[in-house]
Write an enzyme that holds these catalytic residues in place. Sequence first.
Site, PDB file in Angstrom:
ATOM      1  N   CYS A  76     -59.548 -93.603 -26.318  1.00 12.22           N
ATOM      2  CA  CYS A  76     -59.503 -95.052 -26.500  1.00 12.22           C
ATOM      3  C   CYS A  76     -58.268 -95.644 -25.805  1.00 12.22           C
ATOM      4  CB  CYS A  76     -59.607 -95.419 -27.977  1.00 12.22           C
ATOM      5  SG  CYS A  76     -60.256 -97.089 -28.164  1.00 12.22           S
TER       6      CYS A  76
ATOM      7  N   HIS B 149     -64.446 -92.772 -29.519  1.00 16.06           N
ATOM      8  CA  HIS B 149     -63.694 -91.837 -30.372  1.00 16.06           C
ATOM      9  C   HIS B 149     -64.600 -90.677 -30.779  1.00 16.06           C
ATOM     10  CE1 HIS B 149     -60.245 -94.566 -31.471  1.00 16.06           C
ATOM     11  NE2 HIS B 149     -61.119 -95.473 -31.073  1.00 16.06           N
TER      12      HIS B 149
ATOM     13  N   GLU C 252     -63.769 -87.975 -32.045  1.00 18.42           N
ATOM     14  CA  GLU C 252     -63.251 -87.277 -33.238  1.00 18.42           C
ATOM     15  C   GLU C 252     -64.004 -87.652 -34.508  1.00 18.42           C
ATOM     16  OE1 GLU C 252     -61.680 -89.579 -31.486  1.00 18.42           O
ATOM     17  OE2 GLU C 252     -60.458 -90.919 -32.738  1.00 18.42           O
TER      18      GLU C 252
HETATM   19  N1  GLN Z   1     -56.049-101.388 -28.268  1.00 17.90           N
HETATM   20  C1  GLN Z   1     -57.154-100.933 -27.484  1.00 17.90           C
HETATM   21  C2  GLN Z   1     -58.343-101.870 -27.549  1.00 17.90           C
HETATM   22  O1  GLN Z   1     -58.463-102.648 -28.468  1.00 17.90           O
HETATM   23  C3  GLN Z   1     -57.559 -99.530 -27.885  1.00 17.90           C
HETATM   24  C4  GLN Z   1     -58.055 -99.415 -29.287  1.00 17.90           C
HETATM   25  C5  GLN Z   1     -58.045 -98.010 -29.826  1.00 17.90           C
HETATM   26  O2  GLN Z   1     -57.350 -97.134 -29.303  1.00 17.90           O
HETATM   27  N2  GLN Z   1     -58.786 -97.780 -30.886  1.00 17.90           N
HETATM   28  O3  GLN Z   1     -59.176-101.842 -26.698  1.00 17.90           O
END
Ligand code: GLN
Length: 539
Positions: free
Chosen positions: A382, A508, A510
């Site tokens: 992410c 994600h 995970e």
């Molecule tokens: N801050 C980034 C976004 O909003 C990544 C978010 C995250 O890592 N969950 O796109």
Amino acid sequence: MDTKYIFVTGGVVSSLGKGIISSSLACLLKARGFRVTIQKFDPYINIDPGTLNPYEHGECYVTEDGHEADLDLGHYERFTNVRTSKANNVTTGRIYQSVIDKERRGDYLGKTVQIVPHITDEIKRRVKFLGKTGNYDFIITEIGGTVGDIESLPYLEAVRQLRWELGQNSLCVHLTYVPYIAAAKELKTKPTQHSVKALQEVGIQPDILVLRTEKEISQEMRRKIALFCNVAQDSVVQSKDVNSIYKVPLMMHAQHLDEIVLRKTATPFEGEPHMDRWLEFIDKMDKATETVTIGVVGKYVELQDAYKSISEALFHAATYACHKLNLIYIHSEKLDAENVGEKLSGLDGVVIAPGFGQRGIEGKFVALKWCRENDVPTFGICLGMQCMVIEFARDVLGLSEANSTEMNPHTPHKVIDLMEEQKTISDLGGTMRLGAYDCHLESGSKAAEAYGTTDIRERHRHRFEFNNEYRERFEQAGMKCVGINPATGLVEVVELPEKRWFVGTQYHPEYSSTVLEPSPIFRSFVNAAIACHDIKNKE
Ligand code: GLN
């Protein structure tokens, strides 16, 4: 059979592991062929934990249907392999919100709306909601907080009423703590007695007690607790500290917790739970002699619950590769060009963690540059993937001011930019791109190889995305966009095919790694780290 409702409460102190006990019981019932789900009722006013700082409440977990949820739902999935949903996590905020909405609609016209019966009725309705689907034999409800807290009272009143209404189709498991006083060399049962008294005062008699302890609790002491707490002696179960949470189901089964629950709820059963694959996993874990060392670079490293699903997914992957996991957290705010070599050189693989905001971001760039130049297996998740893109733009494409508009809205090179659908959103709660979306992987890519397929679905939680206007420049310079959402064209996976393993995912992975179904991409990453370790050691 009728749906059976099991309530799990906790006393004495928080952090006793109600989530692990609930998950372990569910794991055993599932292994006996029952259909089980677990839900968590949290006593705070936030609608969901999505607006909470990870320092407050650990990681924010995301369900497939796009709900930002308590991290215990992660344990539920990892132990049961059963997907959870928005209905599996309810907060006081959501209860109040629906009651107030009904009041405004006029549903209670003429009546005074009160905690009893309106809030308690709404809690009861939600407790039974998943049971009404007919999809489950057992609904385990974990009540967050500790017995005696003011905010838990409406939940306990709802549990009291449900116990009364459901009779043998329900049961209450109470988890307490039996401290060991080192100076006296004694275990103490008094806090447990007080905690059970507090439950009895609100009209709940626990059926089963699970005692968290560091030392063996003798039969004599269990007899005493049983007598003072009105609980059958065989229903006093100890939960002694073990070296892995994944051993807790076995420890509970050894004390017949599953059988006691089945007996007390008048559920017919025979034989033993089928735990073969679970036992194979434990066996691999216990027999592993070699170690793989993985670093997680992030800013919430003081609180390891902040990266719970990542650490568990890494652990699943390492165990399947018959290795012990040596996990090292590296504070991104403390990384700089001077110390990066010293801090990262002992690692076999590096995870660049998800996150929000500017703090710690420069350290992530430093780590990425070092990993890229030293060809260390690297996994960006992410924000970690977004940092991979920014660092590559700055260092390889020569766009020194490239950035995400999250960090600098005025950057001349918005290589990561706010998603179109986000531009009109002003509320911060529950408005990110959340939940599972399809992703098409380019065949031949590391990601496609990892999954063994080109079409996958993974969960998301973000507002910003790779800016497709730059795609060609990145690809020409060697960073390939190998995972694309087929409906929107959003870039979901980038990789550097020239490197041993350098992959970033906007999603994600995970969140979907479980003991019985470990995440394929985490396995691929950890295998690459092990291979890299072996090469380094041969050199
Ligand atoms: N801050 C980034 C976004 O909003 C990544 C978010 C995250 O890592 N969950 O796109």
